[in-house]
Design an enzyme around this catalytic site. Structure first.
Site, short mmCIF file in Angstrom:
data_model
loop_
_atom_site.label_atom_id
_atom_site.label_comp_id
_atom_site.label_asym_id
_atom_site.label_seq_id
_atom_site.Cartn_x
_atom_site.Cartn_y
_atom_site.Cartn_z
CB CYS A 99 -7.27 9.41 2.47
SG CYS A 99 -6.84 8.63 0.90
CG HIS A 152 -4.24 8.01 5.03
ND1 HIS A 152 -4.81 6.78 4.75
CD2 HIS A 152 -4.03 8.62 3.83
CE1 HIS A 152 -4.94 6.66 3.44
NE2 HIS A 152 -4.46 7.76 2.86
CG ASN A 197 -3.82 5.03 0.23
OD1 ASN A 197 -4.75 4.79 1.00
ND2 ASN A 197 -3.61 6.23 -0.27
#
Length: 335
Positions: A115, A262, A292
């Site tokens: 991530c 993020h 995501n």
């Protein structure tokens, strides 16, 4: 010392939309349950026959970024490709991009920071440009999650979160040290590595050993996440690394024109927004549409924010990420 600046950005997501209601037909879940915990309404998944892979999506995003930067693939001196879901165990996706775009024999570097991958990749490219080694660098974040998720009730806590997609940025040399990427800040804490992980297949547990496992038990070739623990660490590290970047550049939260976090979980973004007392129009979120997308989430969101006119020349843009490793990072950019 030079600075680097983003000369062009691009994003690509598969056409196949998977809604929360679609997932409810595969597992015991529902739209309200998913939205309450994550903020996600839908995501994009690669569909059989659409030709997409992690590398292919990265190339599609890169072509848009190159066009907007008014460059061709031949102008690029280096590729930095961030992903946790490469097409192959090896080689990495960077060399695939080099081949697909018919580039010169430029170096291709693959970054495995999940991530935080795009910010780590951006920081790496920034250092190469700052030292004068390269002038133009293509940075890509791309993920194909859907092919490796447990789409049953057993895996729902993880599988409802992730989507597929890619984003890219072309970095170029900037001689005005007051513009471009002002600083980047990278951290890790490996003692929590297995709290968000995918342990196999790997050199520690090859495919034959996995096949022999009881399919009713936790299967190591599906992702594992200790959700509450990750959330608690994320909100702390997001705040720390954003503050670190602001402090280094003698800025405060009031100086932020756009924060691109993020897209891990809308609740995390909202928590961080509240900590810094930022208005809704200063924090960009698109997790509702895409879920995501790990290393792709920041470049997709950054591209969309710019396309929507929410980022203008002279703006102070902050990127921040937290994820598996644990790793976390931020970048302070003067647009």
């Amino acid at each position: 010392m030079y600075n680097s600046r983003i000369a062009g950005m691009g994003a690509y997501v598969p056409e196949n939309v998977v809604t929360n209601d679609d997932l409810s037909k595969m597992m015991d879940t529902n739209d309200a349950w998913i939205q309450e915990r994550t903020g996600i309404q839908e995501r994009r998944h690669i569909k059989d026959g659409d030709g997409n892979t992690t590398a292919v999506m990265g190339v599609k995003a890169a072509k848009i970024a190159l066009e907007r930067a008014k460059m061709t693939a031949q102008d690029i001196d280096m590729i930095v490709f961030a992903t946790l879901s490469p097409d192959y165990y090896f080689p990495g996706c960077g060399v695939q991009v080099q081949e697909m775009l018919e580039m010169r024999t430029v170096p291709a570097l693959d970054v495995r920071n999940q991530c935080s991958g795009f910010v780590y990749a951006l920081s790496t490219a920034d250092q190469f440009i700052k030292t004068g080694m390269y002038k133009n660098i293509l940075v890509i974040g791309s993920e194909n999650h859907s092919g490796g998720l447990d789409m049953t009730t057993r895996g729902r806590s993880v599988s409802v979160i992730f989507g597929d997609g890619a984003g890219a940025a072309v970095l170029t040399r900037e001689e005005d040290n007051g513009k471009g990427i002002l600083s980047t800040h990278l951290h890790s804490e490996g003692k929590h590595a297995l709290e968000l992980s995918l342990k196999g297949p790997s050199t520690m547990e090859w495919v034959p050993e996995l096949i022999e496992k009881d399919p009713q038990e936790d299967i190591p070739y599906y992702p594992y996440m200790n959700g509450q623990f990750v959330f608690k660490n994320a909100v702390v590290r997001f705040a720390e690394v954003i503050q670190e970047g602001l402090a280094q550049n003698k800025l405060t939260a009031a100086d932020i024109d756009m924060l691109i976090p993020h897209q891990a979980n809308l609740r995390i973004s909202q928590f961080v927004q509240k900590q810094f007392k930022l208005n809704d129009d200063i924090v960009y979120n698109n997790i509702q549409k895409y879920g995501n997308t790990t290393a792709a989430s920041i470049p997709i969101a950054l591209t969309e924010a710019w396309e929507e006119g929410k980022i203008k020349e002279g703006d102070t843009v902050v990127l921040a990420a937290f994820g598996s490793g644990f790793t976390w990072a931020s970048a302070i950019i003067k647009w």
